[in-house]
Write a protein that holds these residues in place. Structure first.
Motif, short mmCIF file in Angstrom:
data_model
loop_
_atom_site.label_atom_id
_atom_site.label_comp_id
_atom_site.label_asym_id
_atom_site.label_seq_id
_atom_site.Cartn_x
_atom_site.Cartn_y
_atom_site.Cartn_z
N ALA A 194 45.93 -43.72 44.01
CA ALA A 194 45.02 -42.59 44.16
C ALA A 194 44.93 -41.74 42.89
CB ALA A 194 45.47 -41.71 45.33
N GLY A 195 45.86 -41.96 41.97
CA GLY A 195 45.85 -41.17 40.74
C GLY A 195 46.26 -39.72 40.95
N PHE A 196 47.07 -39.48 41.99
CA PHE A 196 47.53 -38.13 42.25
C PHE A 196 48.32 -37.60 41.07
CE2 PHE A 196 51.07 -35.46 43.92
CZ PHE A 196 50.31 -34.39 44.37
N GLU A 197 48.02 -36.36 40.69
CA GLU A 197 48.70 -35.77 39.54
C GLU A 197 49.19 -34.37 39.86
OE1 GLU A 197 47.08 -34.30 35.36
OE2 GLU A 197 47.35 -36.48 35.36
N ASP A 198 50.47 -34.21 39.87
CA ASP A 198 51.09 -32.89 39.95
C ASP A 198 52.49 -33.03 39.39
OD1 ASP A 198 51.12 -30.01 40.97
OD2 ASP A 198 52.94 -30.87 41.86
N PHE A 199 52.79 -32.25 38.37
CA PHE A 199 54.03 -32.43 37.64
C PHE A 199 55.23 -31.76 38.29
CE2 PHE A 199 51.40 -32.89 33.48
CZ PHE A 199 50.95 -34.14 33.91
N GLY A 200 55.00 -31.07 39.41
CA GLY A 200 56.11 -30.54 40.17
C GLY A 200 56.60 -29.18 39.76
N ALA A 201 55.74 -28.38 39.14
CA ALA A 201 56.10 -26.99 38.83
C ALA A 201 55.86 -26.13 40.06
CB ALA A 201 55.27 -26.48 37.66
N VAL A 202 56.61 -25.05 40.18
CA VAL A 202 56.49 -24.13 41.31
C VAL A 202 56.39 -22.71 40.76
CG1 VAL A 202 57.52 -23.28 43.45
CG2 VAL A 202 57.87 -25.67 42.76
N GLY A 203 55.33 -22.00 41.13
CA GLY A 203 55.13 -20.66 40.59
C GLY A 203 55.70 -19.55 41.43
N GLU A 204 55.72 -19.74 42.75
CA GLU A 204 56.20 -18.68 43.64
C GLU A 204 57.72 -18.71 43.77
OE1 GLU A 204 54.16 -18.44 47.35
OE2 GLU A 204 52.22 -18.95 46.49
N ARG A 205 58.29 -17.57 44.16
CA ARG A 205 59.75 -17.45 44.26
C ARG A 205 60.25 -17.36 45.70
NH1 ARG A 205 61.07 -12.98 39.52
NH2 ARG A 205 60.35 -14.23 37.75
N GLY A 206 59.44 -16.89 46.62
CA GLY A 206 59.90 -16.72 47.99
C GLY A 206 60.85 -15.56 48.11
N ALA A 207 61.71 -15.63 49.13
CA ALA A 207 62.68 -14.57 49.39
C ALA A 207 64.07 -15.19 49.50
CB ALA A 207 62.34 -13.83 50.68
N PRO A 208 65.10 -14.53 48.94
CA PRO A 208 66.45 -15.10 48.98
C PRO A 208 66.91 -15.38 50.42
CG PRO A 208 66.37 -13.23 47.49
CD PRO A 208 65.06 -13.24 48.22
N LEU A 209 67.62 -16.48 50.58
CA LEU A 209 68.14 -16.84 51.89
C LEU A 209 69.41 -16.06 52.20
CD1 LEU A 209 67.76 -20.73 51.74
CD2 LEU A 209 66.35 -19.14 53.07
N HIS A 210 69.58 -15.73 53.47
CA HIS A 210 70.80 -15.07 53.92
C HIS A 210 71.78 -16.07 54.52
CE1 HIS A 210 69.04 -11.19 53.12
NE2 HIS A 210 67.99 -11.50 53.86
N ALA A 211 71.32 -17.30 54.73
CA ALA A 211 72.16 -18.37 55.26
C ALA A 211 71.61 -19.69 54.75
CB ALA A 211 72.19 -18.35 56.78
N LEU A 212 72.45 -20.72 54.76
CA LEU A 212 72.04 -22.04 54.32
C LEU A 212 72.16 -23.03 55.47
CD1 LEU A 212 73.85 -22.22 50.85
CD2 LEU A 212 71.44 -21.66 51.28
N GLY A 213 71.42 -24.10 55.39
CA GLY A 213 71.54 -25.16 56.39
C GLY A 213 70.94 -24.79 57.73
N GLY A 214 71.33 -25.59 58.74
CA GLY A 214 70.75 -25.42 60.06
C GLY A 214 69.51 -26.27 60.20
N PRO A 215 68.94 -26.37 61.41
CA PRO A 215 67.76 -27.19 61.62
C PRO A 215 66.59 -26.75 60.76
CG PRO A 215 68.75 -26.56 63.71
CD PRO A 215 69.43 -25.74 62.65
N LEU A 216 65.91 -27.73 60.19
CA LEU A 216 64.69 -27.47 59.42
C LEU A 216 63.55 -28.17 60.15
CD1 LEU A 216 63.59 -26.18 56.77
CD2 LEU A 216 63.69 -28.49 55.80
N ALA A 217 62.74 -27.39 60.86
CA ALA A 217 61.63 -27.95 61.63
C ALA A 217 60.44 -28.21 60.71
CB ALA A 217 61.23 -26.98 62.74
N ILE A 218 59.93 -29.44 60.74
CA ILE A 218 58.78 -29.83 59.94
C ILE A 218 57.70 -30.32 60.90
CG2 ILE A 218 57.92 -31.33 58.12
CD1 ILE A 218 60.76 -31.50 57.04
N LYS A 219 56.60 -29.59 60.96
CA LYS A 219 55.51 -29.95 61.88
C LYS A 219 54.25 -30.29 61.10
CE LYS A 219 52.95 -28.35 65.93
NZ LYS A 219 52.78 -27.27 66.93
#
Length: 216
Positions: free
Chosen positions: A136-161
Motif C-alpha cells: 500500500a506504500g503506507f508511510e509514517d516514520f513513527g513520530a509522536v507529537g502529543e504528550r498525554g497525561a502522566p500515569l498514576h499506575a502501570l499495567g492492568g487490563p488494556l481494553a482495545i475496541k
C-alpha cells in the motif's frame, strides 16, 4: 516451515505453537541464537533444543502473538508490568501488555499479551497487521507529537475496541513509544488511527470518514 495455518511443535517440558493467521515474519524467532528455530530444518522448531526458560523467553519476543507456548509444569505467559504500544517505522502498532481485544476469537491465545495491529487501513486481517502496508506504500516514520497525561499506575487490563469503520478505542493504563524508542505519550484513554489517513498519527483525527475507511 509448514503451510498449515496452525502448527504444533511438541517438547518434553514445553510445547510451541505457530499461528500463521498472525505471523508477519518479523524474524525474532529465526534470528534467535541457539537450536530452538533453525531455518531449513524439519521440524523448524524443536522445543527440546534448548532450556525451557530459553523457549519462553524467545517465544515472548514474537511481537504479533503468532508464537505461543504451553509450559507443562510452569505457569502461563505473564502479562508485563506495563502496557506499551510501539509505533513501527512505516508499519503497524506493536501492543504488548494485558491485552483485552474486543471481538477476538478465543483460539488466538497469543494476542492476549502481544499483537501487531494494522494502522495503514489495508490489512485483510483487521484489526491485525498482515504486511499490506508494504504494497500500500503506507508511510509514517513513527513520530509522536502529543504528550498525554502522566500515569498514576502501570499495567492492568488494556481494553482495545476496534470501532466499526473507525479507530481503535483504547482504555487502560497505556504508554506509547515512538519508533525511535522514545517514551512519547501516557494516558488512560485514546483513539488510535487504523485507516492510515490521520494527520495526527498515531491518534485518530476523524479522517476515516472522508477516506471512506471500511473495517470489514
Amino acid at each position: 516451515m509448514s503451510d498449515k495455518q496452525v502448527v504444533e511443535y511438541p517438547g518434553a517440558e514445553i510445547d510451541v505453537q505457530w499461528d500463521g493467521r498472525l505471523c508477519i515474519h518479523i524474524g525474532e524467532c529465526g534470528t534467535a541464537a541457539g537450536e530452538l528455530f533453525v531455518g531449513g530444518r524439519e521440524p523448524w522448531c524443536v522445543p527440546d533444543g534448548c532450556s525451557k526458560a530459553e523457549v519462553r523467553e524467545i517465544i515472548e519476543r514474537c511481537p504479533s502473538g503468532a508464537l505461543t507456548y504451553r509450559d507443562k509444569d510452569g505457569g502461563p505467559e505473564v502479562a508485563p508490568a506495563e502496557n506499551i504500544v510501539t509505533l513501527a517505522y512505516n508499519g503497524p502498532l506493536y501492543a504488548h501488555g494485558e491485552l483485552v481485544i474486543d471481538g477476538i476469537p478465543e483460539d488466538l491465545p497469543g494476542v492476549s499479551h502481544r499483537a501487531a495491529l494494522c494502522r495503514c487501513g489495508a490489512s485483510a486481517n483487521k484489526p491485525f497487521c498482515d504486511n499490506s502496508h508494504l504494497a500500500a506504500g503506507f508511510e509514517d516514520f513513527g513520530a509522536v507529537g502529543e504528550r498525554g497525561a502522566p500515569l498514576h499506575a502501570l499495567g492492568g487490563p488494556l481494553a482495545i475496541k476496534p470501532l466499526a469503520d473507525g479507530p481503535l478505542l483504547v482504555k487502560g493504563n497505556l504508554s506509547i513509544r515512538a519508533a525511535s524508542g522514545r517514551l512519547a505519550w501516557e494516558g488512560t484513554e485514546t483513539a488510535l488511527c487504523r485507516c492510515g489517513a490521520s494527520q495526527n498519527k498515531p491518534f485518530c483525527d476523524g479522517s476515516h470518514r472522508a477516506a471512506g475507511f471500511k473495517s470489514d
